[in-house]
Scaffold this active site. Structure first.
Site, PDB file in Angstrom:
ATOM      1  N   ASP A  72      46.847  45.112  33.814  1.00  0.00           N
ATOM      2  CA  ASP A  72      46.741  43.817  34.475  1.00  0.00           C
ATOM      3  C   ASP A  72      48.132  43.250  34.791  1.00  0.00           C
ATOM      4  O   ASP A  72      49.163  43.874  34.524  1.00  0.00           O
ATOM      5  CB  ASP A  72      45.938  42.868  33.594  1.00  0.00           C
ATOM      6  N   ASP A 118      39.376  38.022  43.427  1.00  0.00           N
ATOM      7  CA  ASP A 118      38.034  38.191  42.873  1.00  0.00           C
ATOM      8  C   ASP A 118      36.955  38.006  43.931  1.00  0.00           C
ATOM      9  O   ASP A 118      37.070  37.173  44.827  1.00  0.00           O
ATOM     10  CB  ASP A 118      37.790  37.184  41.754  1.00  0.00           C
TER      11      ASP A 118
END
Length: 332
Positions: free
Chosen positions: A199, A256
């Protein structure tokens, strides 16, 4: 690293194990079965069924490429941990409370369909590294350690994946791999890890983003084990120009997704200009499929029609994105 790739983009199932809480920028929360959304915060329901010895949860965000993948366990950025130990014991079978989610996947024939990886996301370890500098699996959640879990997953014919981050902390505030890349890569290899999601939270602003990912890519390439490298850079920092230089096998090329036609359409349109960067060796990941969510959950929004879901699936396939099942696999 990643040399044994297929021509097809990957397919993934991801099941979130974690509890509800206040959502961060890319956070996702769930609440335990029997709690309302109001009781658990802004999360969606996580239901655990253990009557037949199996336990599984509602699917959530995920990503992978190169081979078809099964992934579970994406943590809320500000997670409520009250039920984590119990759920992880159930889902991972480490406490004798039931079988791992792998049993459900096998019984559904998903392994035969090509779903090979099972990947744990954030909040698997303690808040402090050990005296030897290594990350320490949370003994309450994983009393037998991560190699035990990896061996169990491998015994079911699946591959095992884990999570870390290029910053000082993970997105949930746990130890990350900046300045520990080589030690962490060696640790993951010793545990039998086959896949690493990496990440981009809390990364140092004084270090170039490509350097951060090159450091881990080099560490993985020299760890003695073939570990698929998933660079979750969110498509930021002009990732498309340098991501293939890092050794990544896939890269997150979007923000997202949400369960609405507007979100699907905007993500699809945004990828048209990135297609020249997509392909075997480092696929563009457009985030999970929301097919079958039907407006439920914190990414649910208003849902889509059957025709919109079919178009969504077709667009992701047409644009060569990893295909990631994001709905509740019990209702597939």
């Amino acid at each position: 690293n990643g040399s044994e790739q297929t021509d097809d983009a990957a397919v993934l199932v991801n099941v979130d194990l974690f509890g509800g809480g206040n959502l961060g920028k890319t956070g996702h929360g769930h609440n335990v079965a029997g709690q309302s959304d109001d009781e658990a915060g802004a999360g969606r329901n996580l239901q655990v069924a253990d009557g037949d010895g199996e336990a599984f949860g509602r699917a959530e965000q995920g990503l992978i490429v190169g081979e078809r993948v099964l992934r579970f366990g994406h943590a809320d950025r500000h997670i409520a941990e009250a039920h984590l130990g119990e759920l992880l014991h159930l889902l991972l079978g480490v406490g004798g409370q039931g079988t791992i989610l792998a049993s459900k996947i096998l019984s559904m024939g998903l392994l035969e369909a090509g779903y090979q990886y099972l990947v744990i996301d954030d909040i698997w370890h303690l808040k402090e590294r050990g005296k030897d500098g290594r990350m320490v699996p949370d003994p309450e959640k994983f009393p037998h350690g991560m190699k035990y879990v990896a061996d169990y997953v491998h015994s079911k014919g699946l591959k095992f994946g884990m999570y870390s981050c290029a910053g000082y902390m993970t997105c949930a505030g746990y130890p990350a791999s900046y300045d520990y890349e080589w030690l962490d890569a060696q640790t993951f290899a010793e545990w039998g890890v086959d896949f690493l999601k990496y990440d981009f939270c809390f990364h140092p602003m004084t270090v170039r983003p490509d350097t951060l990912y090159k450091r881990m890519g080099l560490a993985l390439a020299n760890c003695g084990r073939d570990i698929l490298f998933s660079a979750c850079s969110w498509g930021s920092e002009n990732s498309k120009m340098w991501i293939k230089e890092t050794g990544a096998d896939m890269w997150r090329s979007t923000g997202d997704i949400f369960d609405s036609w507007e979100s699907i359409k905007e993500l699809a349109k945004s990828q048209l200009k990135f297609q020249e960067y997509n392909g075997k060796g480092c696929f563009n990941d457009m985030d999970m499929l929301v097919v079958g969510m039907n407006g439920k959950g914190n990414v649910g929004l208003k849902g889509c029609t059957k025709e919109e879901y079919r178009t969504h699936f077709s667009l992701w396939a047409l644009l060569n994105s990893p295909l990631m099942i994001g709905c509740d696999i019990r209702n597939m």
